[in-house]
Design a protein around this motif. Structure first.
Motif: not given
Lengths: 366, 430
Positions: B162, B166, B286-288, B299-301, B303, B398, B402, B407-409, B411
């Protein structure tokens, strides 16, 4: 602590405090009311701070003064201005916490019935004052005695114990079936791990009102910023999606597993398996996935229940997105036709630790 | 522009003179020249011409602090939280002050915290690690047992999925501590997880692990076995000393390059299975969520990503025009960082920054770009490229891929606007 000792404490409390209402305050009834508080506050032996400060000896305590608890600024200010907890001040606070102390971080709507306020005060008093302190000592000692041998089991290796023959280094010892049973409580979507048991929507509703609604709201709508557990169906493509068990979660097993391991917040793993079945059934009901109050969820019918959003989860395919296409050479000069123009400034300019608390949501972070 | 003298190499010094009353009169002249370029001293500096207290009076002897603490002048270098982000401070988050740090290692006491049930305080003598499930011999280890396994040392970053979460809908928080501070980088000492699993003996159908924490949230995540056998550690030291309680003392799982939530703290059990568990932290959280209502899971890694830590909103330019140091951090969950580019004009033109310090796989990298600031407005950006050739995307790329509800990932490339007075702000540009 025994019931008679609590009563003794309460009587002592009554004697000390002047201006007590004339009708009797009932410690036992107060203990029931305290269930509403127990998810955030502890009292009694070894009471620790949880979401709220521990409430032993709260009568006579200056508001916001307990070491090691992070109070709101307003609670500390109230204490600095001389607010001391007594019948009257605790009573007013419990009636309408946010009205009595603006900016308090106790996310609790308040007690509607005067009787409940008086009774819970009586109950709390049984944990205030010297009478209780002395009374608790023997209990404490007993608890410690029980605990000591338990922690020593298998901790110290016996010098001449036979060498284990498993693995490469022969380290560790076999886990006993009872030990595995005690810790292995996880549940999978295919039902692996589900314990025997059952519970109805109606029973779940009672438990939820008692143990969950203070934070999650009577209908799972979430009090303040506590998590929302119900509703939100059809919002996943909205600007502000509401992700709940009904609108988002793929599997019911996750509800059972999580409630059993982590809820109620601050008193994890206190629910029986039947309680967890009942609460899971009630969460289905709050999300309109079952509509019959007599519906009973059990180890037999559990895997038949499917959640509506199950099909909408896909595996990680970020690497297929265009920005990660192989062989992209990033542009180094004259990459944009026009000079940069600002389209948006930071919404929250001063993110200081003492910043305004009710700034309004930038969105969830977890 | 004034010609008042100022010490540019020791930012602390100007703060110190500002803080210590009497001297501040002379210092005040310099302070009023903030933003000015300095060359010639008009009056002698009393910090030099007068004997200072610390030149004369003896300081503390050894052992004044058996466990040493930072200088009192560094008291503002602390983790900070944003109280309104979460309902209460027990299941909450705070942020590493990355804007005030340098090099690649994060000091233990500054590593950001995220707990779901508060910090468990566990006596190592009372701690057990169990391995059960699809193994030949379910085992229980004491800490003493674990200390007898072979150990390894590795530096890895840990980033919360996360981090920057924001900022999906636009610039929100004004400080890289808050936009990018859910990351830290320490050297772990630990046991390769592979060795512990081999000790119990994996059954042929073993494919997934469920590590579990001993805290009040009983944190669990499903981890594929391949990753566990590749580079996961069960760590007990960070930067040479025991893990801090808030980082999982006495032991935590290390899952290099993957999202921080999987690095289970207070690790007490690892179950081996043939399927994932789909627990709360890999379904509800932790799901996007994508724009079309579908959600990515597992979505573990983490980026490829970078951020300029100074200048940044909490680190404005206070010395005026002239030579300045731009610095930042870059990292990738896929391996090493190959290159970092920086732009001063919001991405129109780029220059390659200088990477300095160790370049380790799945570790923070430090970059610098030294240049002469002419005092004009700047839009600072950094763009990292990892050894697999992944290029850090823009935020708009991004969003196009998406939507804004993931929320997550996040970068995406961060923009800081530096104004002519050196003040710096989190902005989005077009």
């Amino acid at each position: 602590m025994s019931k008679s000792l609590k009563l003794f404490g309460a009587v002592a409390g009554l004697l000390i405090v002047t201006g007590v209402p004339s009708f009797a305050q009932d410690v036992d009834a107060g203990k029931k009311v305290f269930r509403k508080c127990a998810s955030c506050h502890a009292v009694g032996d070894n009471a620790k701070n949880k979401v709220g400060p521990q409430l032993n000896d709260v009568f006579g305590r200056t508001a916001g003064s307990l070491d090691g608890f992070k109070y709101s600024k307003s609670m500390k200010a109230a204490g600095a201005d001389g607010l001391v907890w007594n019948d009257e001040t605790v009573g007013k606070y419990l009636e309408k916490p946010k009205a009595y102390i603006k900016g308090t971080k106790m996310s609790f709507a308040g007690l509607k019935k005067d009787k409940d306020v008086e009774n819970v005060i009586a109950y709390l008093k049984s944990f205030s004052g010297e009478a209780t302190e002395e009374a608790e000592k023997p209990d404490n000692a007993a608890a410690n005695e029980e605990k000591k041998p338990q922690t020593k089991v298998a901790a110290a290796p016996v010098a001449d114990a036979p060498m284990a023959d498993h693995g490469t280094y022969h380290l560790g010892r076999p886990a006993l079936p009872e030990e595995i049973a005690a810790w292995d409580i996880d549940i999978r979507p295919d039902g692996q791990g589900l314990p025997a048991g059952s519970g109805t929507v109606a029973r779940g509703g009672e438990l939820f009102d008692e143990q969950c609604a203070v934070c999650h709201g009577s209908f799972g709508e979430g009090e303040g910023r506590w998590p929302v557990l119900a509703g939100g169906q059809g919002t996943l493509t909205d600007d502000r999606p509401v992700k709940t068990i009904g609108s988002y979660w793929p599997y019911l097993s996750t509800v059972f597993d999580y409630v059993k391991r982590a809820m109620p917040f601050g008193n994890a793993q206190s629910l029986s398996d039947d309680d967890v079945y009942a609460l899971t059934a009630y969460l289905l009901y709050l999300n309109d996935i079952v509509t019959d109050e007599d519906f009973e969820l059990s180890s037999d019918n559990f895997t038949e229940v499917r959640l509506p959003n199950e099909a909408n989860f896909i595996d990680d395919n970020r690497q297929d997105e265009p920005q990660y296409a192989a062989g992209l050479e990033p542009c180094m000069s004259n990459c944009m036709p026009e000079p940069a123009k600002v389209t948006m400034h930071a919404r929250v300019l001063d993110v200081t630790p003492e910043g305004e608390e009710d700034e309004g949501g930038a969105g969830a972070i977890d | 522009m004034s010609d008042q003298s100022q010490d540019k190499t020791h930012p602390n010094k100007s703060r110190r003179s500002f803080l210590s009353g009497g001297v501040a009169v002379a210092g005040g002249v310099a302070a009023s020249a903030l933003g000015a370029r300095a060359a010639v001293a008009a009056t002698p500096d009393p910090l030099i011409t007068e004997i200072q207290e610390w030149n004369q009076v003896l300081g503390d002897g050894v052992d004044a602090a058996p466990y040493g603490v930072p200088s009192e002048f560094e008291a503002d270098v602390v983790r900070r939280d944003v109280p309104w982000l979460t309902a209460d401070p027990i299941s909450s988050i705070n942020f590493t002050p990355i804007h005030q740090l340098d090099g690649i290692i994060t000091p233990n006491g500054l590593c950001f915290e995220r707990h779901h049930g508060g910090v468990a305080q566990i006596d190592p003598a009372d701690h057990r690690l169990m391995i059960n499930g699809l193994v030949d011999n379910p085992l229980v280890f004491t800490m003493q047992d674990l200390m007898r396994f072979p150990r390894e040392n590795h530096v890895y970053f840990l980033e919360c999925a996360a981090n920057s979460g924001m900022e999906w809908r636009g610039s929100q928080l004004n400080g890289c501590q808050f936009t990018h501070g859910m990351v830290h980088n320490v050297m772990y000492t630990g046991i390769p997880l592979k060795l512990l699993l081999q000790e119990a003996g994996l059954k042929p159908n073993a494919a997934w692990l469920l590590p579990e924490g001993a805290d009040a949230s009983g944190m669990t995540r499903s981890v594929p076995l391949d990753k566990a056998l590749d580079d996961c550690l069960v760590a007990f030291k960070m930067n040479g000393e025991a893990l801090r309680p808030e980082q999982g003392y006495p032991i935590r799982l290390v899952v290099p390059g993957w999202e921080g939530n999987m690095w289970i703290k207070w690790l007490r059990r690892i179950e081996v299975g043939d399927q994932p568990w789909h627990h709360r932290e890999e379904t509800s959280k932790y799901t996007d969520l994508l724009a079309n209502g579908k959600a990515r899971r597992f979505t573990w890694a983490m980026d490829v990503k970078s951020v300029i830590t100074s200048p940044s909103p909490q680190m404005p330019i206070t010395h005026g025009r002239g030579h300045t140091v731009l610095t930042g951090l870059a990292w990738s969950g896929h391996g090493r960082i190959k290159r970092v580019d920086v732009s001063l004009d919001g991405g129109r033109n780029w220059q390659t920054a200088r990477l300095d310090g160790p370049s380790l796989s799945k570790s923070l990298h430090r970059f610098y770009h030294e240049f002469n600031w002419d005092g004009s407005e700047m839009y600072l950006q950094s763009r990292a490229i990892d050894e697999l050739g992944n290029v850090q995307p823009t935020k708009n790329e991004l969003r196009a891929a998406r939507g804004e509800n993931s929320i997550y990932h996040n970068n995406g490339i961060q923009t800081w606007q530096v104004r002519t007075d050196g003040e710096t702000e989190n902005v989005e540009i077009s």
